[in-house]
Design an enzyme around this catalytic site. Sequence first.
Site, PDB file in Angstrom:
ATOM      1  N   SER A 121      20.678  39.104  29.215  1.00 51.41           N
ATOM      2  CA  SER A 121      20.936  38.402  30.534  1.00 51.41           C
ATOM      3  C   SER A 121      19.580  37.723  30.974  1.00 51.41           C
ATOM      4  O   SER A 121      18.495  37.969  30.533  1.00 51.41           O
ATOM      5  CB  SER A 121      21.056  39.650  31.378  1.00 51.41           C
ATOM      6  OG  SER A 121      21.040  39.065  32.829  1.00 51.41           O
ATOM      7  N   TYR A 145      22.380  32.923  34.230  1.00 55.20           N
ATOM      8  CA  TYR A 145      22.557  32.823  35.807  1.00 55.20           C
ATOM      9  C   TYR A 145      22.068  31.563  36.417  1.00 55.20           C
ATOM     10  O   TYR A 145      20.949  31.511  36.332  1.00 55.20           O
ATOM     11  CB  TYR A 145      21.980  33.940  36.486  1.00 55.20           C
ATOM     12  CG  TYR A 145      22.649  35.482  36.532  1.00 55.20           C
ATOM     13  CD1 TYR A 145      23.869  35.706  37.369  1.00 55.20           C
ATOM     14  CD2 TYR A 145      22.097  36.559  36.001  1.00 55.20           C
ATOM     15  CE1 TYR A 145      24.726  36.809  37.204  1.00 55.20           C
ATOM     16  CE2 TYR A 145      22.840  37.775  35.911  1.00 55.20           C
ATOM     17  CZ  TYR A 145      23.998  37.832  36.640  1.00 55.20           C
ATOM     18  OH  TYR A 145      24.757  39.009  36.412  1.00 55.20           O
ATOM     19  N   THR A 171      27.642  32.758  33.514  1.00 58.64           N
ATOM     20  CA  THR A 171      28.573  33.765  34.464  1.00 58.64           C
ATOM     21  C   THR A 171      28.822  32.977  35.804  1.00 58.64           C
ATOM     22  O   THR A 171      27.803  32.392  36.298  1.00 58.64           O
ATOM     23  CB  THR A 171      27.553  34.938  34.887  1.00 58.64           C
ATOM     24  OG1 THR A 171      27.429  35.794  33.711  1.00 58.64           O
ATOM     25  CG2 THR A 171      27.939  35.757  36.170  1.00 58.64           C
ATOM     26  N   LYS A 240      32.117  33.480  32.012  1.00 60.51           N
ATOM     27  CA  LYS A 240      32.165  35.077  32.090  1.00 60.51           C
ATOM     28  C   LYS A 240      32.570  34.880  33.826  1.00 60.51           C
ATOM     29  O   LYS A 240      32.106  34.442  34.735  1.00 60.51           O
ATOM     30  CB  LYS A 240      30.791  35.605  31.651  1.00 60.51           C
ATOM     31  CG  LYS A 240      31.004  37.072  32.177  1.00 60.51           C
ATOM     32  CD  LYS A 240      29.816  37.689  31.603  1.00 60.51           C
ATOM     33  CE  LYS A 240      29.618  39.396  31.671  1.00 60.51           C
ATOM     34  NZ  LYS A 240      29.718  39.601  33.285  1.00 60.51           N
ATOM     35  N   HIS A 264      32.642  42.037  36.610  1.00 57.63           N
ATOM     36  CA  HIS A 264      31.325  42.515  36.528  1.00 57.63           C
ATOM     37  C   HIS A 264      31.186  44.067  36.729  1.00 57.63           C
ATOM     38  O   HIS A 264      30.227  44.515  37.250  1.00 57.63           O
ATOM     39  CB  HIS A 264      30.504  41.862  37.628  1.00 57.63           C
ATOM     40  CG  HIS A 264      29.418  41.144  37.486  1.00 57.63           C
ATOM     41  ND1 HIS A 264      29.102  39.692  37.203  1.00 57.63           N
ATOM     42  CD2 HIS A 264      28.205  41.683  37.697  1.00 57.63           C
ATOM     43  CE1 HIS A 264      27.901  39.501  36.904  1.00 57.63           C
ATOM     44  NE2 HIS A 264      27.153  40.579  37.190  1.00 57.63           N
TER      45      HIS A 264
END
Length: 369
Positions: A121, A145, A171, A240, A264
């Site tokens: 991540s 992100y 995402t 995603k 999520h």
Amino acid sequence: MAIVNGYKQNENEKKLDILNLPELEEKAKQIIPTGGFGYIVGGSEDEWTLRANRQAFTHKQIVPRALSNIEKPELDTNVFGLPLKTPIMMAPTAAQGLAHVEGEKDTARGVAAAGGLMAQSTYSSTSISDTSAAGNGAPQFFQLYMSKDWTFNESLLDEAKKAGVKGIILTVDATVDGYREADIINNFQFPIPMANLTKFSEGDGKGKGIAEIYASAAQKIGPDDVKRIADYTDLPVIVKGIESPEDALYAIGAGAAGVYVSNHGGRQLNGGPASFDVLEDVAKAVNGRVPIIFDSGVRRGSDVFKALASGADLVALGRPAIYGLALGGAQGVQSVFEHLGDELKIIMQLAGTKTIADVKKTNLLNIKY
């Protein structure tokens, strides 16, 4: 036991004797500090969607097949051109230093040992390069992100590409954070710096709540962003947070090389559908044009089987792997993946399926209780 900014981090490194993955949650609760555990385990609002993710797997049944003349099912698969020993991968899960001092580095080691695909991540406790190096050449994806600051995005993408990641997961279901009551009750703030934030102007993540972290994230994400990332990195971009056939087609039309069906883990839109309940419709719309990754609520080998039979190419695991990390470090993560794989092999044998390709051709019964 390591202590960082007053937060106790486990240093366990051991194989786990696992009865089942659901039991790991309570064991992990005993050793992860309350605030960190609440962040890991919690969903949004009253957690209806989080619970629905588990219940949804009862909506389809696997038909036992006799006289199938097979033995020793095989988990090997090939997705995105990557040969893998298992269709089970690691979901991109933030701040794994909350569970273990080695964080994502140990997760990468454990996933690599199990022959799976690691996804790290943006909000990792360890850097992209360190996490990648810990995998020792095993395939990894990097999850972005997207920030409001494109220079920051480029910095992360540059490091990811230099580290040799094989794909970028964008995402798109977290432009704002879900209303997570456990974090409010615990007054939770991240005690451990996030390595990818320390290197740039967005701060280090330490001492901030999840809302503050998300405040730096882009609230506007559109199809041009998918193309921009793909063009910049020359890597496959997997979108995603897809929960509808329409959005799956929209993502593919924007240039996505993969679709990631996920809510999520019930942490964002409470009241939305369970991911498994929408998977089949999304897969029918995609119709094999790009691979599909699935997560949310996976706890059993039968869950993995049902997801693959409903159209997923890879099935991602989140919380249970983090519990394994807390309890046993890299070896704990490996134990979790291997246990789930063992359960999957039993289901495959009883369902008359030799290979993952066979599983994907299986017809499930659609009966909702």
